[in-house]
Write an enzyme that holds these catalytic residues in place. Structure first.
Site: not given
Length: 816
Positions: A489, A411
């Site tokens: 994720e 991220e």
């Protein structure tokens, strides 16, 4: 080759060698025999520690007699105390500040002229190291192994002082990082000509049922003649020669169901005399990644993965082999076949265990590049250290057969920069491939569609999609028509073990600072596991998923306290919420209900799970939603012997409330849960699973009476007397008939006598400031945990648990 037909062929695991003093195991990467030098030795014992500043502590003459003596690994922060002045996002514990370690040791006179170096497998954070007052250097990144050459600064035949200063900063992590020399430390004394650290690289570029080619690259310090011998998984000779290629007949492949491990013995001679020898454990396996899916050894395999942080709950970040082994065994029993090391390089010990247990690993380097998520994060060191850190990670870990992907980040905020994001992704990917081109690169992207539009996602071999099940298929294929895609994720569902809030609804937070285990609550980007199951069924080309997370972890108490990626943020608004609710398993290793939901999708041995508990008298709720999770075809529910009906999996759907980003409905009709609305009557609630009309699995829950006794259930009754082995003793509060009391919160006191001691206690409650290093613990929904650590002498360990008004519990363990 084309990316959509990328074929990566099997590679192998960390070397092992001379027995390490006091460790009860073989040391990693050292000499396989004593060739006139000592080889690799454990350097974990006999340190002194001081918490705080200590001016001049690097000097040999400094008086450290008042410092605390201890052995490593050590995490100073887990000792606490919890305090609201510390950031709940990082566990509410004192991980930042300054800590010093010093050790006095002798070096034999005959080591002069040898190669002598010290290796730190992990030092959290900003390590500075001195030997006899001489500064050897520093290493900021707390997750990466590093070493220093001591040779020019030692007193041979005399005493030496090594000093280490650590200075982790506040606002430097998004979760609990731990603090201190929390992994192993080694001392190597080697001949001048020797195999360089991480200097053996094994690959198997050609594999068939009849033959495997083992390709060996060896880097030496100095000049010498190299010979290799391969031992099969049973320790028998399988091949030998000078290399660089050896042939193995009828290879036994490394697989998730059969993790066969070979050993490569590398011997170095100078003038016919052996001067060094190392052993490198490896596995033979093939990896194939295509747009259509993943194959291991030519067999299609869906990734059933979990993200895991590095702490072990009540033990903190300090490395305990048994703690990691137990964690991975619990994950394996859930059906897990892969782990993502979120969001940093793991310990070598962790990868050793994954090799042995047959668990694939996405090995992740960074949580941040140049753009800060917290102001004192790795962004401060990226320019100076990123190349060294990521290359060292790959060099260290490339011999592990479990490692099958390299993740360059998670991220990353550069996703927002359409120029810098793609550029840095390519730079990092190229650095990885310079060291190991046998595995693909990946990165976890959560910004849709930014990194896909900019071309950043195209810079890695496999696109990692975080929380984007609605974009599988046509949306992502429009940007990456040939790239494999993985759910790097997923879900981020939150829950507290044994907590059930009615009515079933998705809320942001609850006054109890707990989260319902009906498994529908999470932050705005989160969704129940059912959504991902459905998306993966509809898109078989997706490689699989990594749920967030397998275990609860210290810090980041979402949905309480703060917002993810908030720079400069303390998460203390909902104190004492101070650890994660994300896990399918709680902080102590007790499975939550969600564990069984995944097990029902990821395993084949017939199972059925039933929830909630059945103690609702006086709750004000007359009708209770009852769920069953099963991999059977049908399930039938009984209350006090009366059938409440059968449900057919896949036909009878359960309506669950759902709300997350870009999801247009307010519910989901799940075929993965079976449900009944049951008028509450105390007694026995029982579920039976059927396959082909025959009962094959069952579970029952009984209404418990008043707490009456303590029962102790150790995970292992016999442990090693090595000073580090552990027994996890589950503590159950039961009624007089032996039923778990699901609401009990009794305070339990512990006494441990004999060849062991209390390592830590816990109960899985994410919202308590009770210390982990203690001799007592409140039960949380009927359970708590005592972790017993073996001494270095064999013998009996007697464990007693006492609570006012309850019959005490006793169990005997053996250390030997």
């Amino acid at each position: 080759m084309e990316l959509n037909r990328r074929h990566y062929v099997g590679t192998l695991v960390a070397g092992t060698a001379l027995a390490a003093g006091g460790m009860g195991r073989l040391a990693r990467g050292g000499s396989a025999a004593d060739h006139g030098v000592r080889g690799r030795m454990s350097f974990n014992d006999g340190w002194r520690f001081h918490r705080g500043e200590a001016e001049g502590a690097e000097a040999p003459a400094f008086d450290d007699s008042a410092w605390r003596p201890l052995d490593l690994p050590h995490d100073w922060a887990i000792e606490g105390p919890f305090d609201v002045k510390y950031n709940a996002r990082c566990g509410g514990l004192p991980f930042h500040g300054t800590g010093w370690y010093r050790k006095r040791f002798d070096v034999p006179a005959d080591a002069k002229g040898k190669a002598v170096f010290v290796t730190f497998e992990g030092a959290m954070y900003n390590a500075e190291v001195w030997i006899n007052g001489h500064c050897l250097g520093n290493r900021p990144y707390g997750y990466m192994e590093f070493r220093f050459d001591l040779g020019d600064h030692l007193n041979y035949g005399g005493s030496n002082i090594i000093a280490v200063k650590l200075s982790p900063e506040d606002l430097s992590s998004r979760w609990y990082p731990g603090a201190g020399l929390y992994r192993y430390v080694w001392l190597d004394i080697r001949n001048p000509v020797h195999v360089a650290p991480w200097g053996v690289f094994v690959a198997t570029p050609q594999v068939s049922a009849r033959r495997a080619t083992v390709k060996v690259e060896t880097e030496l310090v100095g000049r010498g003649a190299v010979e290799h011998e391969v031992l099969d998984p049973d320790g028998r000779p399988a091949a030998s020669g000078p290399g660089p290629e050896l042939a193995i007949r009828k290879p036994r492949l490394w697989d998730v169901d059969a993790p066969n491990l070979y050993t490569l013995r590398t011997t170095v001679r100078v003038g016919g005399v052996v001067v060094d020898a190392v052993e490198t454990r490896f596995g033979i396996r093939t990896l194939e990644f295509a747009k259509s899916g993943f194959k291991l050894n030519g067999r299609p395999l869906r990734i059933q993965g979990v993200c895991l942080h590095h702490d072990n709950g009540p033990l903190g970040a300090a490395l305990y082999r048994r703690a990691d082994e137990r964690k991975l065994q619990i994950m394996k029993s859930m059906g897990v076949n892969s782990v993502r090391t979120s969001h940093n390089p793991p310990s070598s010990e962790f990868l050793d265990l994954c090799d042995e247990l047959g668990i694939l690993v996405m090995d992740e380097a960074f949580d941040v590049w140049k753009m800060a998520k917290v102001e004192n994060g790795y962004n401060k060191y990226f320019d100076a250290w990123a190349e060294r850190d990521i290359k060292d990670m790959v060099r260290r870990d490339r011999n592990h057969p479990c490692v099958f992907m390299w993740s360059i980040g998670n991220e990353i905020l550069e996703q927002r920069d359409e120029v810098e994001g793609p550029r840095l992704a390519k730079v990092l990917g190229d650095w990885v491939k310079e060291v190991d081109a046998t595995r693909p690169t990946t990165c976890g992207f959560n910004n849709w569609p930014g990194p896909y539009q900019s071309g950043m996602a195209a810079q890695v071999d496999i696109a990692g999609m975080n929380y984007k099940p609605l974009s599988y298929g046509a949306e992502v294929d429009a940007f990456l028509p040939a790239h494999p895609v993985v759910g790097s994720e997923t879900s981020s569902c939150t829950s507290s073990r044994g907590v059930y809030h009615l009515p079933i609804e998705k809320y942001k937070t609850h006054p109890s600072k707990q989260v319902s285990s009906y498994d529908i609550v999470g932050p705005p980007w989160a969704y129940p596991p059912d959504i991902e199951f459905d998306a993966l069924e509809r898109h078989p080309e997706i490689l699989g998923e990594y749920i967030w997370t397998g275990f609860d972890y210290l810090g980041e108490p979402t949905p309480y306290g703060g917002r993810d990626n908030s720079t400069n943020g303390y998460w203390n608004a909902d104190w004492p919420a101070r650890s994660s609710y994300f896990g399918a398993v709680d902080l102590c290793g007790f499975p939550k209900d969600r564990f069984y939901l995944y097990q029902s999708q990821w395993t084949k041995t017939p199972m059925v799970h039933l929830l909630p508990h059945w103690n609702w008298e006086g709750s004000g709720h007359e009708t209770i939603p009852v769920f069953a999770y099963t991999n059977c075809e049908e399930a039938e529910l009984f209350l006090n012997g009366l059938s409440l009906g059968r449900r057919v999996k896949g036909r009878d759907l359960t309506r669950i409330p759902v709300e997350f980003l870009r999801y247009e409905k307010d519910h989901f009709m799940s075929k993965y849960r079976l449900s009944w609305e049951v008028p509450y009557v105390p007694g026995i609630l029982k579920v039976v699973g059927y396959i082909g009309g025959k009962p094959v699995a069952g579970k029952e829950i009984r209404t418990a009476g008043a707490p009456a006794q303590i029962r102790l259930v150790p995970d292992r009754s016999r442990i090693k007397a090595d000073g580090r082995d552990l027994s996890y003793v589950a503590v159950r509060i039961e009624d007089a008939e032996g039923n778990l009391c699901p609401l009990a919160d009794n305070t339990v006191r512990f006494k441990v006598d004999g060849a062991g001691s209390i390592a830590a206690v816990g109960n899985g409650n994410a919202a308590t400031t009770a210390p982990f290093i203690a001799d007592r613990r409140d039960a949380f929904n009927g359970l708590c945990m005592l972790i017993v650590e073996a001494a270095r002498k064999g013998g009996s360990i007697v464990v007693e648990a006492m609570s006012e008004g309850l019959e005490p519990g006793t169990v005997e363990l053996v250390a030997g």
